[in-house]
Design an enzyme around this catalytic site. Structure first.
Site, PDB file in Angstrom:
ATOM      1  N   TYR A   1      -5.028  15.518  43.196  1.00  0.00           N
ATOM      2  CA  TYR A   1      -5.981  15.424  44.291  1.00  0.00           C
ATOM      3  C   TYR A   1      -7.347  14.967  43.809  1.00  0.00           C
ATOM      4  O   TYR A   1      -7.675  15.036  42.626  1.00  0.00           O
ATOM      5  CB  TYR A   1      -6.103  16.762  45.040  1.00  0.00           C
ATOM      6  CG  TYR A   1      -6.835  17.854  44.275  1.00  0.00           C
ATOM      7  CD1 TYR A   1      -6.156  18.741  43.456  1.00  0.00           C
ATOM      8  CD2 TYR A   1      -8.224  17.995  44.382  1.00  0.00           C
ATOM      9  CE1 TYR A   1      -6.819  19.737  42.756  1.00  0.00           C
ATOM     10  CE2 TYR A   1      -8.899  18.990  43.695  1.00  0.00           C
ATOM     11  CZ  TYR A   1      -8.189  19.859  42.886  1.00  0.00           C
ATOM     12  OH  TYR A   1      -8.864  20.837  42.187  1.00  0.00           O
ATOM     13  N   CYS A   2      -8.141  14.480  44.761  1.00  0.00           N
ATOM     14  CA  CYS A   2      -9.545  14.133  44.533  1.00  0.00           C
ATOM     15  C   CYS A   2     -10.272  14.383  45.852  1.00  0.00           C
ATOM     16  O   CYS A   2      -9.835  15.216  46.652  1.00  0.00           O
ATOM     17  CB  CYS A   2      -9.690  12.682  44.053  1.00  0.00           C
ATOM     18  SG  CYS A   2      -9.115  11.455  45.258  1.00  0.00           S
ATOM     19  N   GLN A   3     -11.374  13.696  46.105  1.00  0.00           N
ATOM     20  CA  GLN A   3     -12.097  13.900  47.356  1.00  0.00           C
ATOM     21  C   GLN A   3     -11.315  13.366  48.552  1.00  0.00           C
ATOM     22  O   GLN A   3     -11.099  14.052  49.536  1.00  0.00           O
ATOM     23  CB  GLN A   3     -13.459  13.194  47.304  1.00  0.00           C
ATOM     24  CG  GLN A   3     -14.402  13.701  46.230  1.00  0.00           C
ATOM     25  CD  GLN A   3     -14.959  15.055  46.556  1.00  0.00           C
ATOM     26  OE1 GLN A   3     -14.318  16.057  46.275  1.00  0.00           O
ATOM     27  NE2 GLN A   3     -16.133  15.085  47.134  1.00  0.00           N
TER      28      GLN A   3
END
Length: 351
Positions: free
Chosen positions: A314-316
């Site tokens: 995941y990331c933003q």
């Protein structure tokens, strides 16, 4: 308000990691606002969907667990971004009159994604011969946010950069001829081009293209002949990618995406969260149990990760995580992408 300076960027995370070109461009896109004591910045419409930095004064922040902390402008530990969509903070209050810098969160995320993917690799990887971060036209902030590259699947950025050819072109040189078979897709790094079509016995100019614009895709997508000619109006530099690579890499990659509920079920069965953002982003807003491996260092893990495990990246927003998951999948790992990234998650899921 006075413009934001590069000097201010050097003290803010993860802005301090940006290439000089991207830092200069982002500085022009940033704005500042003065907020009176007692006001909650989160209630201001101007700051909606923005990433915030405290430049002056003191700000009280309340977390999802109702604990609070005070940020003091200029303190080394407090120079991180506050993103309302992914932050653990639910309320804020200016203890003194304050000044905040703000920038559209989506624009910032696009720039961080490309800068991280096109910059220096991890400690075990050799840097590419071409330093893509200094490309003046293709990787300009405007193009990454609204131009050709804004719609490219980030999962394929790394492979795309390896397969593009960088070619010089002279004023008057015909790059594409109307009626020819489609063979390449082009993006203009520098210079300008004329697009013309044959109308009867006359060549009619139908468009003029500039740095960051692309051409040649229609014949490749439709598998037909070229419907126009493209000629260099000035000297310039072009990026060129072959038809087979265009078909393979410029389509939305077939990544395995999971909802939050599906991801949590896998984590409960032993899957591992991988946060591929910068350490400064991870430190202040992460999922419980996640390990932090910035996307530009993901190759360093290829021989360290257990291939029997499952990984949820995941990331933003999902841009950087889709790129990392694609790289992991290429090397045989069971990698999934958290659909939509942290921006789509309820506050209670983060710590």
């Amino acid at each position: 308000m006075p413009p934001v300076t590069i000097e201010e960027f050097k003290n803010l995370e993860p802005l301090s990691t940006l290439s000089a070109q991207h830092a200069e461009e982002l500085a022009r896109l940033c704005n500042t606002v003065k907020i009176k004591r007692g006001v909650n910045p989160f209630t201001l419409e101007i700051l909606d969907r923005c990433t915030l930095y405290l430049l002056k004064g003191q700000l009280r922040l309340v977390s999802t667990d109702f604990s609070d902390e005070v940020l003091v402008a200029g303190a080394d530990s407090d120079n991180f971004a506050i993103d309302k969509r992914s932050s653990r903070y639910i309320e804020a209050k200016a203890i003194t009159d304050i000044e905040m810098m703000y920038i559209d969160s989506d624009t910032l995320d696009v720039m961080l994604t490309w800068d991280q993917l096109t910059g220096p690799r991890g400690k075990n990887s050799a840097k590419e011969i071409t330093d893509w971060r200094v490309m003046s036209g293709v990787l300009a902030a405007e193009n990454l946010s609204n131009g050709v590259f804004a719609s490219l699947p980030s999962a394929h950025i790394d492979a795309l950069l390896k397969r593009f050819d960088l070619i010089s072109a002279s004023a008057g040189q015909q790059v594409i001829c109307e009626g020819d078979e489609g063979d390449y897709y082009y993006i203009i790094e520098s210079g300008r081009c004329r697009v013309t079509r044959q109308v009867g016995a006359t060549q009619v100019q139908v468009a003029e293209l500039k740095a960051g614009d692309a051409f040649g895709e229609e014949a490749l997508v439709a598998n037909t002949t070229r419907n126009a000619s493209v000629t260099m109006k000035t000297d310039g530099v072009l990026l060129r990618i072959a038809k087979a690579d265009f078909i393979e890499l410029l389509r939305e990659p077939l990544l395995q995406r999971l909802s939050l509920q599906e991801s949590q079920q896998k984590v409960a069965r032993g899957a591992i969260w991988i946060d591929v953002r910068f350490p400064s982003e991870y430190r202040n807003d992460k999922l419980t149990g996640a390990i932090n491996v910035p996307v530009n260092e993901i190759r360093d893990l290829f021989n360290a990760l257990d291939r029997n495990n499952e990984y949820i990246v995941y990331c933003q927003s999902g841009r950087r995580s889709s790129a990392a998951a694609f790289l992991l999948a290429q090397y045989g790992y069971k990698a999934y992408v958290l659909e939509g990234g942290l921006w789509t998650l309820p506050d209670a899921t983060r710590n």
